[in-house]
Design a protein around this motif. Structure first.
Motif, PDB file in Angstrom:
ATOM      1  N   THR A  82      46.931  41.253  27.915  1.00 36.78           N
ATOM      2  CA  THR A  82      46.889  42.130  28.992  1.00 36.78           C
ATOM      3  C   THR A  82      45.592  41.300  29.787  1.00 36.78           C
ATOM      4  O   THR A  82      45.714  41.008  30.880  1.00 36.78           O
ATOM      5  CB  THR A  82      46.474  43.438  28.473  1.00 36.78           C
ATOM      6  OG1 THR A  82      47.648  43.893  27.893  1.00 36.78           O
ATOM      7  CG2 THR A  82      46.075  44.120  29.898  1.00 36.78           C
ATOM      8  N   GLU A  83      44.604  40.856  28.956  1.00 36.83           N
ATOM      9  CA  GLU A  83      43.449  40.326  29.817  1.00 36.83           C
ATOM     10  C   GLU A  83      43.794  39.022  30.246  1.00 36.83           C
ATOM     11  O   GLU A  83      43.340  38.794  31.282  1.00 36.83           O
ATOM     12  CB  GLU A  83      42.470  40.329  28.764  1.00 36.83           C
ATOM     13  CG  GLU A  83      41.663  41.532  28.434  1.00 36.83           C
ATOM     14  CD  GLU A  83      40.776  41.329  27.098  1.00 36.83           C
ATOM     15  OE1 GLU A  83      40.288  40.153  26.705  1.00 36.83           O
ATOM     16  OE2 GLU A  83      40.223  42.435  26.652  1.00 36.83           O
ATOM     17  N   GLN A  86      45.830  39.379  33.338  1.00 33.19           N
ATOM     18  CA  GLN A  86      44.767  40.110  34.594  1.00 33.19           C
ATOM     19  C   GLN A  86      43.903  38.660  34.966  1.00 33.19           C
ATOM     20  O   GLN A  86      43.594  38.514  36.230  1.00 33.19           O
ATOM     21  CB  GLN A  86      43.657  40.977  34.155  1.00 33.19           C
ATOM     22  CG  GLN A  86      44.513  42.196  33.675  1.00 33.19           C
ATOM     23  CD  GLN A  86      43.551  43.406  33.063  1.00 33.19           C
ATOM     24  OE1 GLN A  86      42.526  43.170  32.476  1.00 33.19           O
ATOM     25  NE2 GLN A  86      43.820  44.668  33.086  1.00 33.19           N
ATOM     26  N   GLN A  89      46.027  36.639  37.431  1.00 32.26           N
ATOM     27  CA  GLN A  89      46.241  37.428  38.573  1.00 32.26           C
ATOM     28  C   GLN A  89      45.069  37.163  39.392  1.00 32.26           C
ATOM     29  O   GLN A  89      45.112  36.964  40.634  1.00 32.26           O
ATOM     30  CB  GLN A  89      46.496  38.887  38.281  1.00 32.26           C
ATOM     31  CG  GLN A  89      47.984  39.131  37.886  1.00 32.26           C
ATOM     32  CD  GLN A  89      48.205  40.471  37.753  1.00 32.26           C
ATOM     33  OE1 GLN A  89      47.241  41.432  37.477  1.00 32.26           O
ATOM     34  NE2 GLN A  89      49.591  40.910  37.594  1.00 32.26           N
ATOM     35  N   GLN A  90      43.948  37.346  38.847  1.00 31.03           N
ATOM     36  CA  GLN A  90      42.599  37.188  39.361  1.00 31.03           C
ATOM     37  C   GLN A  90      42.223  35.699  39.965  1.00 31.03           C
ATOM     38  O   GLN A  90      41.717  35.579  41.058  1.00 31.03           O
ATOM     39  CB  GLN A  90      41.558  37.805  38.673  1.00 31.03           C
ATOM     40  CG  GLN A  90      39.991  37.533  39.119  1.00 31.03           C
ATOM     41  CD  GLN A  90      39.917  38.507  40.268  1.00 31.03           C
ATOM     42  OE1 GLN A  90      40.094  39.710  40.176  1.00 31.03           O
ATOM     43  NE2 GLN A  90      39.383  38.113  41.565  1.00 31.03           N
TER      44      GLN A  90
END
Length: 159
Positions: A82-83, A86, A89-90
């Protein structure tokens, strides 16, 4: 008498138009900036692809082993995935912002140079107004307005 002379004075004024976009596209500075931005974009895309490939590999590894992992390790790996997603995406958002900023900075210098050349042509030619047709002007009279694009190119040392 004054009322009769006033309209004549309006017709004696010189108006010009220019296609700034046409000028910018042939400037060496623009071609260099475009090449640099394209290279930066390709670098960002390669970085993101590397991150995405690593993520895909870890997801596959997790899926292959999830049933045999203890609950606490499975939960930790899910959190890591999950991290990682993210972070990808960032990174994408950061890259888009960096590209936009770099493009804006490079174009600002180029646009300023063109504007200065237009001002010089306007002052030297005695023009009251020079309008940029690249801005979507609906109509410009070619009989009452002079196209000064070639003069601006000459001012910039372009062919």
């Amino acid at each position: 008498m004054l009322l009769m002379c006033a309209p004549m004075a309006v017709f004696a004024q010189k108006f010009g138009h220019v296609n700034a976009q046409e000028i910018i596209q042939v400037m060496p500075e623009y071609l260099k900036a475009k090449t640099e931005i394209d290279a930066l974009q390709q670098q960002y895309e390669a970085d993101l692809k590397g991150m995405q490939d690593e993520f895909t590999k870890k997801v596959k590894d997790y899926e292959d082993n999830a049933k045999t992992l203890p609950e606490n390790i499975r939960t930790r790996r899910e959190q890591e995935l999950t991290e990682m997603q993210q972070k990808i995406q960032q990174s994408y958002q950061d890259n888009q912002q960096a590209l936009a900023k770099a493009s804006q900075e490079k174009m600002q210098a180029i646009t300023s140079k063109v504007i200065e050349a237009i001002k010089t042509v306007g002052q030297n030619g005695g023009y009251v107004y020079i309008m940029d047709v690249a801005g979507g002007v609906p109509y410009i009279s070619t009989t009452l307005s002079t196209d000064v694009t070639a003069q601006v190119k000459t001012q910039l040392g372009l062919k």
